[in-house]
Design an enzyme around this catalytic site. Structure first.
Site, mmCIF file in Angstrom:
data_model
loop_
_atom_site.group_PDB
_atom_site.id
_atom_site.type_symbol
_atom_site.label_atom_id
_atom_site.label_comp_id
_atom_site.label_asym_id
_atom_site.label_seq_id
_atom_site.Cartn_x
_atom_site.Cartn_y
_atom_site.Cartn_z
ATOM 1 N N ALA A 226 -6.812 2.878 -4.420
ATOM 2 C CA ALA A 226 -6.062 3.665 -4.629
ATOM 3 C C ALA A 226 -5.404 4.290 -2.874
ATOM 4 C CB ALA A 226 -7.277 5.401 -4.924
ATOM 5 N N GLY A 227 -5.242 3.267 -2.114
ATOM 6 C CA GLY A 227 -4.289 3.347 -1.063
ATOM 7 C C GLY A 227 -2.989 4.086 -1.256
ATOM 8 N N GLY A 228 -2.872 4.282 0.278
ATOM 9 C CA GLY A 228 -1.224 4.694 -0.228
ATOM 10 C C GLY A 228 0.010 3.585 -0.658
ATOM 11 N N GLU B 150 13.294 12.279 -4.597
ATOM 12 C CA GLU B 150 12.380 13.156 -5.604
ATOM 13 C C GLU B 150 10.927 12.208 -5.419
ATOM 14 O OE1 GLU B 150 12.012 12.796 -10.204
ATOM 15 O OE2 GLU B 150 13.963 12.394 -9.184
ATOM 16 N N LYS C 42 4.142 7.371 8.093
ATOM 17 C CA LYS C 42 4.254 7.884 6.518
ATOM 18 C C LYS C 42 4.720 9.297 6.319
ATOM 19 C CE LYS C 42 4.654 2.919 4.589
ATOM 20 N NZ LYS C 42 3.916 2.416 2.759
ATOM 21 N N THR D 164 6.362 2.534 9.062
ATOM 22 C CA THR D 164 5.401 2.131 8.657
ATOM 23 C C THR D 164 3.537 2.578 8.833
ATOM 24 O OG1 THR D 164 3.625 0.024 8.076
ATOM 25 C CG2 THR D 164 5.244 0.176 10.224
HETATM 26 P P1 NAP Z 1 -4.771 1.168 1.726
HETATM 27 O O1 NAP Z 1 -4.102 2.264 1.924
HETATM 28 O O2 NAP Z 1 -4.888 1.228 3.398
HETATM 29 O O3 NAP Z 1 -5.505 0.693 0.654
HETATM 30 C C1 NAP Z 1 -6.117 -0.098 0.033
HETATM 31 C C2 NAP Z 1 -7.359 -0.411 -0.398
HETATM 32 O O4 NAP Z 1 -7.618 -1.473 -0.783
HETATM 33 C C3 NAP Z 1 -8.352 1.071 -0.869
HETATM 34 O O5 NAP Z 1 -7.772 1.550 -2.474
HETATM 35 C C4 NAP Z 1 -9.335 0.191 -0.168
HETATM 36 O O6 NAP Z 1 -10.901 1.167 -1.181
HETATM 37 C C5 NAP Z 1 -8.916 -0.853 -1.031
HETATM 38 N N1 NAP Z 1 -10.661 -1.655 -0.394
HETATM 39 C C6 NAP Z 1 -9.873 -2.104 0.821
HETATM 40 N N2 NAP Z 1 -11.230 -3.323 1.277
HETATM 41 C C7 NAP Z 1 -11.824 -3.043 0.012
HETATM 42 C C8 NAP Z 1 -13.127 -3.169 -0.038
HETATM 43 N N3 NAP Z 1 -13.844 -4.250 0.282
HETATM 44 N N4 NAP Z 1 -13.510 -3.372 -1.271
HETATM 45 C C9 NAP Z 1 -12.853 -2.163 -2.623
HETATM 46 N N5 NAP Z 1 -11.950 -1.859 -2.289
HETATM 47 C C10 NAP Z 1 -11.297 -1.960 -0.557
HETATM 48 O O7 NAP Z 1 -3.738 -0.352 1.813
HETATM 49 P P2 NAP Z 1 -1.941 -0.113 1.134
HETATM 50 O O8 NAP Z 1 -0.664 -0.053 1.995
HETATM 51 O O9 NAP Z 1 -2.669 0.603 -0.146
HETATM 52 O O10 NAP Z 1 -1.904 -1.492 0.729
HETATM 53 C C11 NAP Z 1 -2.581 -2.187 -0.271
HETATM 54 C C12 NAP Z 1 -2.621 -3.930 -0.361
HETATM 55 O O11 NAP Z 1 -1.043 -3.521 -0.934
HETATM 56 C C13 NAP Z 1 -1.748 -4.161 1.089
HETATM 57 O O12 NAP Z 1 -2.590 -6.098 0.561
HETATM 58 C C14 NAP Z 1 -0.373 -4.174 1.570
HETATM 59 O O13 NAP Z 1 -0.636 -5.502 1.906
HETATM 60 C C15 NAP Z 1 -0.136 -4.775 -0.435
HETATM 61 N N6 NAP Z 1 1.291 -3.964 -0.301
HETATM 62 C C16 NAP Z 1 2.635 -4.745 -0.500
HETATM 63 C C17 NAP Z 1 3.822 -3.996 -0.953
HETATM 64 C C18 NAP Z 1 4.392 -5.612 -1.155
HETATM 65 O O14 NAP Z 1 5.764 -5.293 -0.829
HETATM 66 N N7 NAP Z 1 4.464 -6.323 -1.308
HETATM 67 C C19 NAP Z 1 3.771 -2.854 -0.317
HETATM 68 C C20 NAP Z 1 2.816 -1.961 -0.040
HETATM 69 C C21 NAP Z 1 1.338 -2.189 0.454
HETATM 70 P P3 NAP Z 1 -10.986 2.418 -0.420
HETATM 71 O O15 NAP Z 1 -10.533 3.566 -1.222
HETATM 72 O O16 NAP Z 1 -12.520 2.524 -0.989
HETATM 73 O O17 NAP Z 1 -11.111 2.381 0.939
#
Ligand code: NAP
Length: 465
Positions: A317-319, A268, A256, A252
């Site tokens: 647009a996060g991970g 892939e 990664k 995590t």
């Molecule tokens: P991350 O890389 O930290 O990305 C977070 C995203 O949320 C970014 O696009 C960020 O925008 C946006 N964001 C955060 N605060 C914001 C705000 N106040 N207003 C607008 N946009 C905001 O996190 P991640 O790993 O991609 O995960 C994202 C979500 O998916 C998390 O809640 C995580 O728990 C969930 N997730 C679930 C699973 C599952 O197995 N169900 C797997 C992976 C992830 P900016 O780029 O502008 O900062």
């Protein structure tokens, strides 16, 4: 007096329940006799207690839910095996040729295992092979073969019902807090293989609970731990893990990306996303996988959503968003990526400009993009338990056409405000629990190299989370 170093096995409630179920099955089928009483004619003439007793031995578990799951798998195996076995009847007298019979035995086994894996029921494979083999080998011929197969199915159903009844009737001896859980505390011996999740921080991770629950439910000899590895420490960890015989690990944040150049081989998806979240260690080599995209596509399929030829609106647009967007684009889906930081959305879209288009995150843009989409997926952390952030307003949901599904990758809370608002507007919604389980199942499939029934795992995991 010296205590024995190996503790004696305990005779627990599950053992007692199994014994009671077997006794009841035997007593019930006793009138039919142990050798089939063909004078009774038809299916009755082929009845006996054996399959009911076997069903009780295999199906009786600590809880009613687990007993039901085992029972369903066994029943499916018997049905598949029964159909395959009776189908061999079509070959008629040709089966008297021993070479042909040997070949048919092999073919029905392959077909039985393949069919059960196709419907994701690996535990059904055994019965899908055993039953047609027994039908062929015992040499019951003609229409009797149909009766024989039908009798085995009836016995299995009865055995399963008895196992369920006994399980419901006899008390659950475990402490209240452990009821309904399959027991995520692993049993460890000298052959137990080690798995873990690495991260910094990692103490909050639910992976050990989820993976150990699956490991126990599947009866695998693995244990899954939580392993803090400081940022920048992946190379050192990998050397240590290879040396000390770890079977694999999940990664995590923040590891990664750091793991990618350290892998001997990359799958892939890991190459596509530029991130590794599952590593298998075999023969001193590290094999890196990324299960995010495949887990997401499985989740869409579970929800009955076929994204092909559709337009998807991804928020974030996060991970997680990167894996979702690139996998969708690879599957030929057009995606609009809306993110607060536009440059991050643009960076993802640069991977496949023909399919991916970046856009802003202001209410007007979200409303406009929502109007054209066929599926909305929230990949931001907005609305997640333990965080402050929330959508400024939900008016963009009014732009969605009726019937457009809304997915949120967040699984805690089970219903985010976004999903609640979408549901109130009449849209089908799904949270991130399916993705969580599908990803965990995919990882465990990589670690153990076996197919796992994700549906039954969902039930187990829902009980412990
Ligand atoms: P991350 O890389 O930290 O990305 C977070 C995203 O949320 C970014 O696009 C960020 O925008 C946006 N964001 C955060 N605060 C914001 C705000 N106040 N207003 C607008 N946009 C905001 O996190 P991640 O790993 O991609 O995960 C994202 C979500 O998916 C998390 O809640 C995580 O728990 C969930 N997730 C679930 C699973 C599952 O197995 N169900 C797997 C992976 C992830 P900016 O780029 O502008 O900062």
């Amino acid at each position: 007096m010296k205590h024995p170093s190996v503790p004696l096995p305990r005779i627990g409630m599950r053992v007692i329940k199994t014994a009671v179920a077997v006794m009841v099955s035997y007593a019930l089928f006793l009138p039919f006799g142990l050798t089939y009483r063909e004078e009774l004619g038809g299916v009755l003439g082929q009845m006996g207690p054996l399959y009911a007793c076997i069903a009780c031995i295999i199906c009786t578990q600590s809880t009613l839910g687990q007993t039901f799951q085992q029972g369903m798998s066994r029943l499916i195996g018997v049905l598949v095996g029964g159909i395959l076995g009776t189908a061999t009847l079509l070959l008629g007298p040709a089966l008297e040729n021993l070479w042909l019979k040997t070949l048919v035995l092999g073919l029905v086994c392959v077909a039985g295992v393949w069919l059960c894996l196709l419907i994701k029921r690996p535990t059904a494979c055994g019965m899908a092979c055993i039953l047609p083999c027994v039908i062929l080998i015992t040499g019951v011929t003609g229409v009797t073969r149909y009766y024989y197969a039908a009798a085995r199915m009836i016995e299995t159903v009865v055995g399963l019902l008895i196992a369920l009844g006994v399980n419901a009737a006899l008390p659950d001896h475990r402490p209240e807090h452990r009821r309904g859980e399959p027991g995520h505390r692993p049993e460890v011996d000298n052959d137990t293989r080690k798995l873990c999740v690495i991260g910094d921080p990692v103490g909050h991770s639910k992976s050990p609970l989820i993976q150990n629950t699956m490991i126990r439910a599947l009866g695998l000899n693995y244990v899954y731990l939580c392993q803090p590895v400081p940022r920048g420490g992946c190379r050192q960890w990998l050397d240590c893990a290879k040396f000390s015989g770890w079977a694999g690990f999940n990664a995590t944040m923040p590891h990664k990306e750091e793991l990618v150049p350290l892998m001997d081989e990359l799958d892939e998806d890991a190459r596509l996303v530029g991130a590794v979240n599952t590593v298998c260690l075999r023969d001193g080599k590290a094999y890196g996988y990324n299960t995010d995209g495949a887990g997401f596509l499985r989740t869409l399929a579970d929800e009955g959503i076929d994204p092909a030829g559709r337009q998807v609106l991804v928020l974030g647009a996060g991970g997680a968003a990167k894996a979702v967007c690139l996998k969708l684009a690879q599957a030929g889906v057009d995606v609009v990526v809306c993110n607060r930081t536009l440059e991050k959305a643009a960076a993802i879209c640069a991977h496949d400009p023909a399919r991916l288009r970046p856009a802003g995150f202001d209410p007007a843009t979200l409303y406009k993009e929502a109007q054209d989409c066929d599926l909305l997926v929230n990949c931001t952390s907005l609305g997640m338990e333990g965080t402050e952030g929330q959508f400024a307003d939900f008016s963009f949901l009014d732009g969605l056409r009726p019937g457009v599904p809304v997915l949120d990758l967040i699984y805690a809370p089970a219903e985010t405000e976004l999903l609640r608002q979408a549901r109130q507007r009449g849209h089908k919604t799904a949270n991130g629990f399916g993705l969580l389980v599908n990803q965990a199942v995919l990882s465990l499939e990589h670690f153990t190299d076996t197919a796992i029934d994700a549906e039954s795992m969902k039930t187990c995991i829902a009980r412990v989370l």
